[in-house]
Scaffold this active site. Structure first.
Site, PDB file in Angstrom:
ATOM      1  N   ASP A   1      42.700  56.130  37.615  1.00 50.14           N
ATOM      2  CA  ASP A   1      41.814  56.353  38.827  1.00 50.14           C
ATOM      3  C   ASP A   1      40.396  55.569  38.896  1.00 50.14           C
ATOM      4  OD1 ASP A   1      40.147  57.920  36.733  1.00 50.14           O
ATOM      5  OD2 ASP A   1      41.327  59.732  37.444  1.00 50.14           O
TER       6      ASP A   1
ATOM      7  N   HIS B   1      46.877  52.138  31.342  1.00 52.58           N
ATOM      8  CA  HIS B   1      47.980  52.134  32.194  1.00 52.58           C
ATOM      9  C   HIS B   1      47.431  51.536  33.545  1.00 52.58           C
ATOM     10  CE1 HIS B   1      49.738  55.956  30.088  1.00 52.58           C
ATOM     11  NE2 HIS B   1      50.014  54.836  29.230  1.00 52.58           N
TER      12      HIS B   1
ATOM     13  N   CYS C   1      51.212  40.603  41.151  1.00 49.30           N
ATOM     14  CA  CYS C   1      52.530  40.169  41.748  1.00 49.30           C
ATOM     15  C   CYS C   1      53.761  40.680  41.035  1.00 49.30           C
ATOM     16  CB  CYS C   1      52.620  38.644  41.783  1.00 49.30           C
ATOM     17  SG  CYS C   1      54.126  37.971  42.001  1.00 49.30           S
TER      18      CYS C   1
END
Ligand code: OAD
Length: 244
Positions: free
Chosen positions: A101, A116, A124
């Site tokens: 976040d 993460h 891509c």
């Protein structure tokens, strides 16, 4: 208790902190597990895997756009700010997060190991290059990578994917060399992140856990502080300042 912890913090030159979804809960970002957790309402295998994206990119993007919007509307809470301030009090401080976040940076933490990834960025699906920022994704017309034409996906780690090698190595180096390790707001069950506090403890660090609920780590911790991180972390900082 906080006085004792302040002393431990003051005597440590090197601190590492691992955060999970719980630190952002008081900002209004839902956690993954628990009663109100995202994985109680949604199926991870339908939304957070490469197979899901290949089978149904539109649904996956709709879900990520919903989370982006939610995260875009929230603010860091006192827990994020306390960690940013703690960093300025300690010579060697590493902040490692499982959260995507970006709230640690928003609170002023400059160096954050985002295990993460970060939900606000795109990359891509084919060549893995990060796309320029600020591209709005229309789920029914997903933009293509400007280098190879592959579809753009959120720059987060999905289930079954490897973490960025440099980022996870740096996190283990920080865990294995620190004197004090904080595990904050994580259920401590998703590896490799969940191995970090264990590695720190095995290498001789003092382990402090901050979480309103007990986790598999609680029995291993030298101090278990039961409470929301937005209350506990500012109290640690306050005790630390009183003692310096
Ligand atoms: P979880 O949702 O598994 O756990 C959140 C933890 O935060 C729980 O242990 C709660 O008790 C605790 N918690 C709740 N409110 C809190 C508060 N106010 N203060 C402190 N703690 C609080 O989230 P994570 O452990 O971060 O991975 O989950 C790890 C990974 O699993 C996530 O990064 C995500 C998920 O699947 C991927 O998407 C790859």
């Amino acid at each position: 208790m906080y006085e004792e912890i302040a002393k431990v913090v003051r005597n440590c030159g090197k601190i590492a902190v691992l955060t999970g979804a719980g630190i952002s809960a008081e900002s209004g970002v839902p956690t993954f597990r628990g009663k109100e957790g995202l994985w109680g309402k949604f199926r991870p295998e339908e939304l957070a895997t490469m197979d899901a994206f290949m089978a149904n990119p539109e649904i996956v993007w709709e879900w990520y756009n919903w989370r982006r919007q939610l995260i875009g509307e929230v603010q860091p809470n006192p827990g994020h700010y306390a960690l940013a301030e703690l960093a300025s009090e300690i010579d060697d401080f590493s902040l490692i997060t499982q959260n995507v976040d970006g709230l640690h940076r928003a609170a002023g933490s400059r160096e954050v190991l985002e295990l993460h990834g970060n939900i606000m960025f795109n990359k891509c699906v084919k060549c893995n290059r990060r796309a320029p920022e600020d591209i709005d994704i229309d789920p029914s017309n997903i933009p293509a990578c400007e280098h190879c034409g592959g579809s753009l996906r959120p720059d987060v780690v999905w289930f079954g994917e490897m973490l960025d090698r440099e980022v996870i190595s740096e996190a283990f180096r920080a865990a294995e060399t620190c004197e004090l390790f904080f595990s904050v707001g994580t259920s401590a069950i998703v590896h490799p992140a969940a191995s970090l506090p264990i590695s720190a403890k095995q290498a001789g660090a003092t382990l402090i856990e901050v979480n309103p609920e007990r986790t598999p780590l609680s029995d291993l911790a030298d101090y278990y502080l039961a409470g929301p991180s937005g209350e506990v972390l500012p109290q640690i900082l306050e005790a630390l300042r009183e003692h310096s």
